[in-house]
Design an enzyme around this catalytic site. Structure first.
Site, short mmCIF file in Angstrom:
data_model
loop_
_atom_site.label_atom_id
_atom_site.label_comp_id
_atom_site.label_asym_id
_atom_site.label_seq_id
_atom_site.Cartn_x
_atom_site.Cartn_y
_atom_site.Cartn_z
N GLY A 62 0.82 -1.20 0.00
CA GLY A 62 0.00 0.00 0.00
C GLY A 62 0.86 1.24 0.00
N ASP A 198 -11.82 4.86 8.07
CA ASP A 198 -11.43 4.72 6.66
C ASP A 198 -12.09 3.48 6.06
OD1 ASP A 198 -10.10 5.54 4.35
OD2 ASP A 198 -8.35 4.31 4.78
N ASP A 215 -6.54 -2.74 8.21
CA ASP A 215 -6.02 -1.37 8.11
C ASP A 215 -6.68 -0.41 9.10
OD1 ASP A 215 -4.31 -2.19 6.12
OD2 ASP A 215 -5.61 -1.55 4.48
#
Length: 290
Positions: A62, A198, A215
């Site tokens: 990422g 998120d 995440d």
């Protein structure tokens, strides 16, 4: 959840094409640029502590980190999320999340590496909060400098094969999957006092039998100045994906948000049913909305 042979083959081929295995970690510098000397020193400490035994290869990449497949001394697969130390622009952009986090109110961030270390520590703390609240996340194990060690979330139980994102491996029962994510949002908020901040189809993986939310670096505590704004955004993203992608009749975002706030403010006993739904005044959140 879906578990097709074609998807299994594609994922295995992708992993095998990048797989490596080294016992001498100094060799890692010649194979992957994430392994600079700073990271190798951190990894060596984890090996000396008996956390990591063998390192294999990268399985995900990422903007802020690369995820490496490794094994613990007892032979179980683990994931090493290694935060980049040389290209930290992405993490600098998220400095505001640290500034609004009371857990790091006294943090002295003097350079980029120190910022990255705090970000790694922060994601570990966030994972702990979510995991202890009963949200299905990668189980956090430990951290050291820029390396976060956690459970390896595999696809179909295959060693070294990472679970794909839900957008690439849609659930067999989208309606049930949608309710599962709503359940996890509530458990995180009420029991963990944490908001993912998120949440989207890019942070949910499908193991073939369950959904796992990944995440958690940007997650905020419920007393963060922007917590409620971020909670609403998570709800809207979840509704957008499940509503448009699967044509589901999702809950109205504002109604769901307000129901969560009412239940969050409840001062009485909170229990769970046998499906993991929180019971407040004897009701699940979906009972309050229907």
């Amino acid at each position: 959840m879906g578990n097709s042979e074609d998807l299994d083959r594609i994922i295995r081929e992708k992993v095998e094409s990048r797989r490596f295995r080294f016992k001498d970690i100094d060799q890692l510098k010649t194979v992957d640029d994430v392994f600079n000397q700073y990271t190798i020193d951190a990894l060596r400490e984890l090996m000396n502590r008996g956390v990591v035994k063998e390192v294999y290869g990268p399985v995900a990449q990422g903007k802020e980190a690369k995820v490496i497949w490794a094994r613990a001394p007892e032979g179980t697969d683990i994931a090493l999320k290694i935060f980049y130390t040389t290209t930290a622009q992405f993490i600098r952009g998220r400095y505001k999340y640290l500034l609004g986090d009371p857990r790091f109110a006294g943090a002295k961030i003097t350079n980029t590496r120190k910022l990255i270390e705090y970000w790694c520590r922060r994601e570990f703390s966030n994972l702990n909060d979510a995991y202890n609240a009963g949200v299905r996340v990668p189980k956090p194990i430990t951290f050291n400098k820029n390396i976060l060690v956690m459970e390896f979330i595999s696809y179909g139980g295959h060693s070294g094969v990472p679970a794909p994102l839900i957008k690439d491996a849609p659930p067999e029962d989208p309606a049930s999957a949608y309710l599962t994510i709503i359940k996890y949002i509530e458990r995180a908020l009420i029991l963990g006092k944490i908001i993912h901040a998120d949440l989207s189809e890019f942070n949910i993986v499908n193991t073939g039998s369950e959904l796992v939310i990944i995440d958690w670096g940007s997650a905020v505590k419920s007393n963060h100045p922007n917590a409620m704004e971020l909670l609403l955004r998570d709800i809207e993203n979840t509704n957008r994906y499940f509503g448009k992608e699967y044509n589901l009749d999702v809950f109205k975002s504002k109604a769901l948000f307000n129901a969560l706030l009412r239940r969050y403010g409840y001062k009485g006993e909170v229990t769970s049913d046998n499906e993991g739904w929180l019971l407040i005044n004897g009701k699940r959140i979906i009972d309050d909305l229907t």
